[in-house]
Design an enzyme around this catalytic site. Structure first.
Site, PDB file in Angstrom:
ATOM      1  N   ASN A 259      35.838  44.612   5.944  1.00 38.04           N
ATOM      2  CA  ASN A 259      34.539  44.982   5.379  1.00 38.04           C
ATOM      3  C   ASN A 259      34.517  44.596   3.901  1.00 38.04           C
ATOM      4  O   ASN A 259      35.362  45.034   3.125  1.00 38.04           O
ATOM      5  CB  ASN A 259      34.296  46.484   5.527  1.00 38.04           C
ATOM      6  CG  ASN A 259      32.879  46.831   5.098  1.00 38.04           C
ATOM      7  OD1 ASN A 259      31.926  46.714   5.866  1.00 38.04           O
ATOM      8  ND2 ASN A 259      32.733  47.220   3.837  1.00 38.04           N
TER       9      ASN A 259
ATOM     10  N   GLY B 278       9.336  -3.652  12.085  1.00 36.20           N
ATOM     11  CA  GLY B 278      10.050  -2.629  11.339  1.00 36.20           C
ATOM     12  C   GLY B 278       9.186  -1.475  10.869  1.00 36.20           C
ATOM     13  O   GLY B 278       9.695  -0.417  10.493  1.00 36.20           O
TER      14      GLY B 278
ATOM     15  N   ARG C 146       0.792  -1.229   0.000  1.00 34.83           N
ATOM     16  CA  ARG C 146       0.000   0.000   0.000  1.00 34.83           C
ATOM     17  C   ARG C 146       0.831   1.290   0.000  1.00 34.83           C
ATOM     18  O   ARG C 146       0.290   2.380  -0.157  1.00 34.83           O
ATOM     19  CB  ARG C 146      -0.950  -0.004   1.202  1.00 34.83           C
ATOM     20  CG  ARG C 146      -2.202  -0.824   0.927  1.00 34.83           C
ATOM     21  CD  ARG C 146      -3.122  -0.840   2.112  1.00 34.83           C
ATOM     22  NE  ARG C 146      -2.710  -1.822   3.104  1.00 34.83           N
ATOM     23  CZ  ARG C 146      -3.146  -1.826   4.360  1.00 34.83           C
ATOM     24  NH1 ARG C 146      -3.964  -0.882   4.786  1.00 34.83           N
ATOM     25  NH2 ARG C 146      -2.739  -2.757   5.205  1.00 34.83           N
TER      26      ARG C 146
ATOM     27  N   THR D 265       3.358 -14.150  10.692  1.00 33.37           N
ATOM     28  CA  THR D 265       4.203 -13.585  11.747  1.00 33.37           C
ATOM     29  C   THR D 265       4.872 -14.680  12.590  1.00 33.37           C
ATOM     30  O   THR D 265       6.003 -14.516  13.040  1.00 33.37           O
ATOM     31  CB  THR D 265       3.382 -12.661  12.658  1.00 33.37           C
ATOM     32  OG1 THR D 265       2.166 -13.327  13.023  1.00 33.37           O
ATOM     33  CG2 THR D 265       3.036 -11.350  11.971  1.00 33.37           C
TER      34      THR D 265
ATOM     35  N   GLY E 295      -6.027  -8.137  15.829  1.00 31.98           N
ATOM     36  CA  GLY E 295      -6.304  -9.327  16.621  1.00 31.98           C
ATOM     37  C   GLY E 295      -6.909  -8.906  17.959  1.00 31.98           C
ATOM     38  O   GLY E 295      -6.435  -7.961  18.580  1.00 31.98           O
TER      39      GLY E 295
ATOM     40  N   TYR F 185      29.834  36.360  -2.968  1.00 32.34           N
ATOM     41  CA  TYR F 185      30.269  34.967  -2.832  1.00 32.34           C
ATOM     42  C   TYR F 185      31.679  34.929  -2.252  1.00 32.34           C
ATOM     43  O   TYR F 185      32.620  35.502  -2.816  1.00 32.34           O
ATOM     44  CB  TYR F 185      30.270  34.252  -4.196  1.00 32.34           C
ATOM     45  CG  TYR F 185      30.885  32.878  -4.086  1.00 32.34           C
ATOM     46  CD1 TYR F 185      30.287  31.906  -3.279  1.00 32.34           C
ATOM     47  CD2 TYR F 185      32.081  32.552  -4.716  1.00 32.34           C
ATOM     48  CE1 TYR F 185      30.858  30.653  -3.119  1.00 32.34           C
ATOM     49  CE2 TYR F 185      32.659  31.298  -4.565  1.00 32.34           C
ATOM     50  CZ  TYR F 185      32.041  30.352  -3.763  1.00 32.34           C
ATOM     51  OH  TYR F 185      32.613  29.113  -3.600  1.00 32.34           O
TER      52      TYR F 185
HETATM   53  C1  UD1 Z   1      -0.733  -8.615  13.170  1.00 30.42           C
HETATM   54  C2  UD1 Z   1      -1.287  -9.505  14.260  1.00 30.42           C
HETATM   55  C3  UD1 Z   1      -2.528  -8.846  14.853  1.00 30.42           C
HETATM   56  C4  UD1 Z   1      -2.191  -7.487  15.368  1.00 30.42           C
HETATM   57  C5  UD1 Z   1      -1.551  -6.633  14.273  1.00 30.42           C
HETATM   58  C6  UD1 Z   1      -1.034  -5.346  14.844  1.00 30.42           C
HETATM   59  C7  UD1 Z   1      -0.712 -11.762  13.649  1.00 30.42           C
HETATM   60  C8  UD1 Z   1      -1.188 -13.023  13.038  1.00 30.42           C
HETATM   61  N1  UD1 Z   1      -1.584 -10.780  13.701  1.00 30.42           N
HETATM   62  O1  UD1 Z   1      -1.713  -8.580  12.148  1.00 30.42           O
HETATM   63  O2  UD1 Z   1      -3.032  -9.653  15.905  1.00 30.42           O
HETATM   64  O3  UD1 Z   1      -3.358  -6.854  15.865  1.00 30.42           O
HETATM   65  O4  UD1 Z   1      -0.441  -7.325  13.701  1.00 30.42           O
HETATM   66  O5  UD1 Z   1      -0.597  -4.532  13.790  1.00 30.42           O
HETATM   67  O6  UD1 Z   1       0.422 -11.696  14.073  1.00 30.42           O
HETATM   68  N2  UD1 Z   1       5.688  -9.974   8.710  1.00 30.42           N
HETATM   69  C9  UD1 Z   1       6.834 -10.642   8.323  1.00 30.42           C
HETATM   70  N3  UD1 Z   1       6.734 -11.864   7.760  1.00 30.42           N
HETATM   71  C10 UD1 Z   1       5.548 -12.485   7.566  1.00 30.42           C
HETATM   72  C11 UD1 Z   1       4.376 -11.799   7.963  1.00 30.42           C
HETATM   73  C12 UD1 Z   1       4.473 -10.554   8.529  1.00 30.42           C
HETATM   74  O7  UD1 Z   1       7.936 -10.106   8.473  1.00 30.42           O
HETATM   75  O8  UD1 Z   1       5.548 -13.614   7.066  1.00 30.42           O
HETATM   76  C13 UD1 Z   1       5.800  -8.630   9.316  1.00 30.42           C
HETATM   77  C14 UD1 Z   1       5.190  -7.570   8.419  1.00 30.42           C
HETATM   78  O9  UD1 Z   1       6.196  -6.959   7.620  1.00 30.42           O
HETATM   79  C15 UD1 Z   1       4.620  -6.590   9.397  1.00 30.42           C
HETATM   80  C16 UD1 Z   1       4.324  -7.417  10.636  1.00 30.42           C
HETATM   81  O10 UD1 Z   1       5.043  -8.603  10.502  1.00 30.42           O
HETATM   82  O11 UD1 Z   1       5.559  -5.595   9.773  1.00 30.42           O
HETATM   83  C17 UD1 Z   1       2.841  -7.660  10.838  1.00 30.42           C
HETATM   84  O12 UD1 Z   1       2.354  -8.410   9.759  1.00 30.42           O
HETATM   85  P1  UD1 Z   1       0.924  -8.189   9.151  1.00 30.42           P
HETATM   86  O13 UD1 Z   1       0.690  -9.187   8.097  1.00 30.42           O
HETATM   87  O14 UD1 Z   1       0.740  -6.769   8.811  1.00 30.42           O
HETATM   88  O15 UD1 Z   1      -0.002  -8.557  10.405  1.00 30.42           O
HETATM   89  P2  UD1 Z   1      -1.431  -8.056  10.653  1.00 30.42           P
HETATM   90  O16 UD1 Z   1      -2.351  -8.791   9.746  1.00 30.42           O
HETATM   91  O17 UD1 Z   1      -1.508  -6.589  10.646  1.00 30.42           O
END
Ligand code: UD1
Ligand code: CA
Length: 454
Positions: free
Chosen positions: A374, A101, A15, A79, A136, A363
């Protein structure tokens, strides 16, 4: 217990609509990932592990100076999968803190609360949101104990009504975390390995989940698009502005200052609107900065006046100096005590001695200038011959008449007076007057050419 921080940074950031990986987008002039890295450093982490994926090489290259271990997560399977990758490089006896990050504003104090949670329990940072959509939800039993976390897409209507949500930030002993993650599967609506599933597993095993909340919800806000990036930028800037005002700095409008680096500003400094400070900037007591000034990597001493629309980069400004409006002070410039640099003056790699004045349209480059000099309007040091730069030396008490060129290398000796309109190509003698323009002649009754009529 020693601390390991695992930073998840593998996400694509679709996005953002950008060829730059999300975590490299900048907030206050610094990549998002570096904010999180600096936070981890601030907690005196023993080891920092960054899980990367999308734009991997670009991310690693931009963050070469990090003292961190990089782990690639080739496919982003969730995650839980990401943390599992991170754990491969972590000392399992340590407490492991999971950060993100793309969540740049988490404060050290809030994380320290989370890290106080006892070793055999799991710490979870939650937050209550008016609009919990997409997050979540934290499901608790009648005693208030956390039972599980349910993702939006897997939640029942009742669960969706819960306003306490998962921030994703959590801490647990490495070995406990490893054991729990090994048990999660991807049987859910998104087919992902959810880190959040470890909480249900932990609760079943009788591992206690303790929660804490950040001082402000912006601390746990993630960035998914440029609108959120801009929102957090404003919050960050307002926090900086508040800290400055609390420490005795007057900001004419705290909504119109931008800090992009490390600044140290003393009491009774006054900063007008639309000032941008970047890099390392130090400003001492009693100094005032006018509107629309950009100042980077510069030390400014006491009681300096910087007038509107001045740009200063990599310079040293001594006490009681006055600069601008509309002056440009370039790298390696030293303005000594009480000197004055006026409008439309550019100074580069030069020393301007005590009390000297360069007030208009000038300059000065590669110049060593003494005291009490001066410089008249429109003076140019011709420091560049098309191939090399040369030095101009202007000794004490010199007076340069307006519209003069000093062709370097050249020495203008002590107390020389250069008459207006001079082109100086040879060193001058002390206490002399130097004139280099053609003598004025008069042609009487001069008729100016007239337009011919057709
Ligand atoms: C996640 C949480 C959710 C929480 C929310 C807060 C889980 C399953 N859900 O959801 O409960 O309320 O964050 O923002 O954990 N990432 C990786 N590798 C992956 C997947 C994700 O590095 O395989 C990183 C993404 O870059 C991101 C972060 O983990 O920075 C969160 O991932 P994202 O998919 O955005 O989780 P949410 O669906 O927002
Ligand atoms: Ca997210």
């Amino acid at each position: 217990m020693a601390l390991s921080v695992v930073i998840l940074a593998a996400g694509k950031g679709t996005r953002m609509k950008s060829s730059v990986p999300k975590v490299l987008h900048k907030l206050a002039g610094k990549p998002l990932l570096e904010h999180v890295y600096d936070t981890a450093k601030g907690l005196s982490a023993d080891e920092i592990v960054i899980v990367y994926g999308h734009g991997g090489e670009q991310v690693k290259n931009s963050c070469k100076h990090f003292d961190a271990t990089w782990v690639e997560q080739e496919q982003q399977l969730g995650t839980g999968h990401a943390v599992q990758h991170g754990l491969e490089k972590v000392n399992k006896e340590n407490t492991v803190l999971v950060l993100y990050g793309d969540v740049p504003l988490t404060e050290k104090n809030s994380l320290q609360k989370l890290l106080e949670i006892p070793a055999n329990n799991i710490g979870l940072m939650t937050v209550n949101l008016q609009q919990p959509y997409g997050y979540g939800r934290i499901v608790r039993d009648s005693q208030g104990q956390v039972l599980e976390i349910v993702e939006e897409k897997d939640a029942s209507e009742d669960e969706r009504a819960i306003h306490e949500v998962n921030t994703g930030i959590m801490a647990a002993c490495g070995s406990i975390l490893e054991e729990l993650i090994a048990q999660i599967d991807s049987n859910n609506s998104q087919g992902e390995y959810y880190l959040t599933d470890i909480f249900g597993l932990a609760a079943n095993k009788g591992i206690k989940i303790e929660t804490c909340q950040p001082a402000d919800s912006s601390e746990v806000e993630g960035i998914n698009d440029r609108i959120q990036l801009a929102k957090l930028e404003r919050i960050f800037q307002r926090n900086c502005a508040n800290k400055l005002m609390e420490s005795g700095v007057t900001l004419i409008d705290p909504n119109r200052i931008d800090i992009r680096g490390n600044v140290e500003i003393a009491e009774d400094v006054v900063i007008d609107v639309n000032v941008v400070l970047s890099g390392t900037v130090k400003i001492e007591k009693g100094t005032s900065i006018g509107p629309n000034c950009c100042i980077s990597n510069t030390n400014i001493a006491k009681n300096v006046t910087i007038n509107a629309n001045t740009v200063i980069d990599d310079a040293t400004i001594d006490e009681n100096v006055e600069i601008g409006p509309f002056a440009r002070i370039r790298p390696e410039t030293h303005l000594q005590q009480g000197c004055k640099v006026g409008n439309f003056v550019e100074i580069k790699k030069s020393n301007i001695g005590v009390g000297s004045k360069v007030n208009h349209l000038t300059y000065i480059g590669d110049t060593e200038m003494g005291t009490g000099v001066n410089i008249g309007a429109g003076t140019i040091t011709c420091n560049y011959d098309g191939a090399n730069k040369h030095k101009t030396i202007i000794e004490d008490d010199v007076f340069i008449g307006s519209n003069s060129q000093l062709v370097a290398p050249v020495v203008i000796s002590r107390n020389t007076t250069v008459a207006a309109g001079a082109t100086i190509t040879k060193d001058t003698e002390e206490d002399s007057l130097v004139i280099s323009r053609a003598p004025q002649k008069t042609i009487k009754n001069w008729k100016r050419p007239k337009k011919s009529k057709h």
